[in-house]
Write a protein that holds these residues in place. Structure first.
Motif, mmCIF file in Angstrom:
data_model
loop_
_atom_site.group_PDB
_atom_site.id
_atom_site.type_symbol
_atom_site.label_atom_id
_atom_site.label_comp_id
_atom_site.label_asym_id
_atom_site.label_seq_id
_atom_site.Cartn_x
_atom_site.Cartn_y
_atom_site.Cartn_z
ATOM 1 N N CYS A 1 0.822 -1.210 0.000
ATOM 2 C CA CYS A 1 0.000 0.000 0.000
ATOM 3 C C CYS A 1 0.856 1.260 0.000
ATOM 4 O O CYS A 1 0.502 2.270 -0.623
ATOM 5 C CB CYS A 1 -0.936 -0.002 1.206
ATOM 6 S SG CYS A 1 -2.177 -1.307 1.124
ATOM 7 N N GLY B 1 -1.726 5.450 -3.626
ATOM 8 C CA GLY B 1 -2.974 6.047 -4.105
ATOM 9 C C GLY B 1 -3.379 5.690 -5.513
ATOM 10 O O GLY B 1 -4.451 6.096 -5.984
ATOM 11 N N ARG C 1 -4.714 3.466 -8.794
ATOM 12 C CA ARG C 1 -5.776 2.485 -8.985
ATOM 13 C C ARG C 1 -5.149 1.120 -9.238
ATOM 14 O O ARG C 1 -4.162 1.012 -9.969
ATOM 15 C CB ARG C 1 -6.639 2.880 -10.172
ATOM 16 C CG ARG C 1 -7.919 2.066 -10.315
ATOM 17 C CD ARG C 1 -8.753 2.598 -11.455
ATOM 18 N NE ARG C 1 -8.055 2.464 -12.730
ATOM 19 C CZ ARG C 1 -8.570 2.849 -13.893
ATOM 20 N NH1 ARG C 1 -9.767 3.423 -13.915
ATOM 21 N NH2 ARG C 1 -7.895 2.683 -15.004
ATOM 22 N N ARG D 1 -9.105 -2.453 1.369
ATOM 23 C CA ARG D 1 -10.064 -1.366 1.611
ATOM 24 C C ARG D 1 -9.782 -0.655 2.927
ATOM 25 O O ARG D 1 -9.915 0.571 3.034
ATOM 26 C CB ARG D 1 -11.485 -1.929 1.629
ATOM 27 C CG ARG D 1 -12.062 -2.213 0.254
ATOM 28 C CD ARG D 1 -13.331 -3.007 0.399
ATOM 29 N NE ARG D 1 -14.139 -3.007 -0.792
ATOM 30 C CZ ARG D 1 -15.183 -3.810 -0.995
ATOM 31 N NH1 ARG D 1 -15.506 -4.688 -0.047
ATOM 32 N NH2 ARG D 1 -15.885 -3.760 -2.106
ATOM 33 N N ASN D 2 -9.415 -1.445 3.941
ATOM 34 C CA ASN D 2 -9.078 -0.841 5.234
ATOM 35 C C ASN D 2 -7.879 0.083 5.131
ATOM 36 O O ASN D 2 -7.670 0.950 5.986
ATOM 37 C CB ASN D 2 -8.792 -1.936 6.275
ATOM 38 C CG ASN D 2 -10.053 -2.685 6.686
ATOM 39 O OD1 ASN D 2 -11.169 -2.212 6.489
ATOM 40 N ND2 ASN D 2 -9.881 -3.871 7.248
ATOM 41 N N ARG D 3 -7.077 -0.102 4.074
ATOM 42 C CA ARG D 3 -5.906 0.759 3.843
ATOM 43 C C ARG D 3 -6.168 1.791 2.746
ATOM 44 O O ARG D 3 -5.244 2.401 2.222
ATOM 45 C CB ARG D 3 -4.707 -0.124 3.479
ATOM 46 C CG ARG D 3 -4.206 -0.977 4.650
ATOM 47 C CD ARG D 3 -3.250 -2.057 4.182
ATOM 48 N NE ARG D 3 -2.613 -2.762 5.290
ATOM 49 C CZ ARG D 3 -3.179 -3.732 5.990
ATOM 50 N NH1 ARG D 3 -4.417 -4.131 5.697
ATOM 51 N NH2 ARG D 3 -2.535 -4.325 6.986
ATOM 52 N N ASN D 4 -7.463 1.956 2.422
ATOM 53 C CA ASN D 4 -7.916 2.974 1.468
ATOM 54 C C ASN D 4 -7.317 2.818 0.076
ATOM 55 O O ASN D 4 -7.035 3.802 -0.615
ATOM 56 C CB ASN D 4 -7.611 4.385 2.005
ATOM 57 C CG ASN D 4 -8.345 4.677 3.299
ATOM 58 O OD1 ASN D 4 -9.539 4.381 3.429
ATOM 59 N ND2 ASN D 4 -7.635 5.238 4.272
ATOM 60 N N ILE D 5 -7.139 1.560 -0.343
ATOM 61 C CA ILE D 5 -6.631 1.293 -1.685
ATOM 62 C C ILE D 5 -7.786 1.382 -2.690
ATOM 63 O O ILE D 5 -8.877 0.863 -2.454
ATOM 64 C CB ILE D 5 -5.986 -0.104 -1.756
ATOM 65 C CG1 ILE D 5 -4.727 -0.140 -0.895
ATOM 66 C CG2 ILE D 5 -5.638 -0.467 -3.191
ATOM 67 C CD1 ILE D 5 -3.633 0.799 -1.347
ATOM 68 N N ASN D 6 -7.542 2.029 -3.820
ATOM 69 C CA ASN D 6 -8.538 2.204 -4.868
ATOM 70 C C ASN D 6 -8.530 0.981 -5.791
ATOM 71 O O ASN D 6 -7.687 0.854 -6.676
ATOM 72 C CB ASN D 6 -8.222 3.480 -5.668
ATOM 73 C CG ASN D 6 -9.233 3.714 -6.778
ATOM 74 O OD1 ASN D 6 -10.303 3.120 -6.819
ATOM 75 N ND2 ASN D 6 -8.886 4.611 -7.695
#
Length: 318
Positions: free
Chosen positions: A137, A142, A144, A166-171
């Protein structure tokens, strides 16, 4: 006049072809030479024919079907071509290795003659899943991503990874798998694409050929070994064969011992033949220390020649 009833084969037992690529990577790492594509194609056909023979003894409605490496690889590449801007997070290192490789697999252990599933864990010799994900990550930064795996049936492994990402805000733009065994019940909340699709109602099981090949890298299920295993960082694999792993539950081979013993003998024979050929081509012996995957359930010393170990095991099964 006697009419022979023609019975359509309604169910498939799927075998993924992966041995040549696995052994090519192993040979490069350990400085060995391996035979060409035709040799490995003959191994694949041998495994398929032996399995078909076993199933045909019990039922006439099963077809053992080989999914070729090229079919899987080319299918994945074609699907990825429409997402060339995405970074790839790969759960599979055979068909689609990536700079963002997640080393994850299912771990088992044996307690009092019973196999216990310990769930998903990092591969032996690699950092924990959380540590790997944190590093991935950080590197993705950031962008995609597309998450890729060799296949999906229950979807448990992929769902676990998606939640962690998702918990690490990955797109995450999509999930791509080589083989999708569709039960109609999978819900990932993210677009799923596939190279090959089968209906779960028509599939008995889906197995990689490496799981039937002692000594194959990544073959069988990874076995948790106590830390007093001599300090080796090698992984131990429980292959889906008699005396090695739970072939009945892991590979749906619920047949009498005699059939499984015979199949195991033929699988070990193929492994002996391949490693003899590798030794001939390389002008040196393949020792247990040279394997990247040590076979669980077989006694050996680290300096033993692998072919000798296999031949001793063969005698025990007869």
């Amino acid at each position: 006049m006697n009419l022979r009833r023609h019975i359509m084969k309604k169910y498939m037992y799927l075998i993924s072809q992966d041995l040549q690529m696995l052994f090519a990577n192993w040979a490069k790492e350990f400085d060995f030479n391996i035979p060409g594509k035709t040799y490995f194609a003959n191994i694949s056909q041998g495994i398929v024919c032996d399995l078909q023979s076993i199933f045909s003894r019990e039922r006439e409605d099963v077809a053992v079907q080989l999914i070729s490496f090229d079919q899987m690889y080319n299918g994945l590449q074609k699907k990825l071509s429409s997402r060339f801007n995405d970074l790839i997070i790969s759960l599979d290192k055979v068909y689609l290795p990536s700079n963002f490789q997640l080393e994850i697999n299912r771990i088992v252990c044996k307690k009092e003659n019973e196999w216990e599933d310990l769930g998903e864990c990092s591969r032996p010799g690699f950092k924990s899943i959380d540590q790997q994900l944190d590093e991935i990550c950080s590197s993705v930064n950031g962008a995609r991503v597309t998450v890729v795996d060799d296949g999906c049936w229950s979807g448990g492994s992929i769902a676990l990874v998606l939640k962690a990402l998702r918990n690490r805000n990955i797109n995450i733009s999509k999930v791509l798998v080589g083989v999708f065994v569709d039960s109609g019940k999978l819900s990932l909340d993210i677009p799923l694409e596939f190279a090959i699709r089968f209906s779960a109602n028509s599939v008995i099981d889906w197995i990689c050929e490496r799981d039937f090949f002692p000594g194959a890298p990544l073959g069988g299920r990874t076995v948790k070994i106590d830390s007093n295993n001599g300090g080796t960082n090698k992984s131990y694999g429980a292959y889906y064969l008699f005396g090695m792993g739970d072939y009945a539950n892991w590979a749906s081979l619920q047949f009498e011992d005699k059939l499984i013993r015979s199949f195991t003998q033929r699988c070990i024979g193929r492994s002996i033949a391949l490693f003899n050929e590798i030794e001939e081509l390389s002008s040196k012996a393949v020792l247990m220390n040279n394997l990247s995957r040590l076979p669980y359930g077989i006694g050996f010393n680290c300096q033993d020649r692998f072919v000798d170990v296999l031949e001793r095991q063969l005698v025990k099964i007869i």
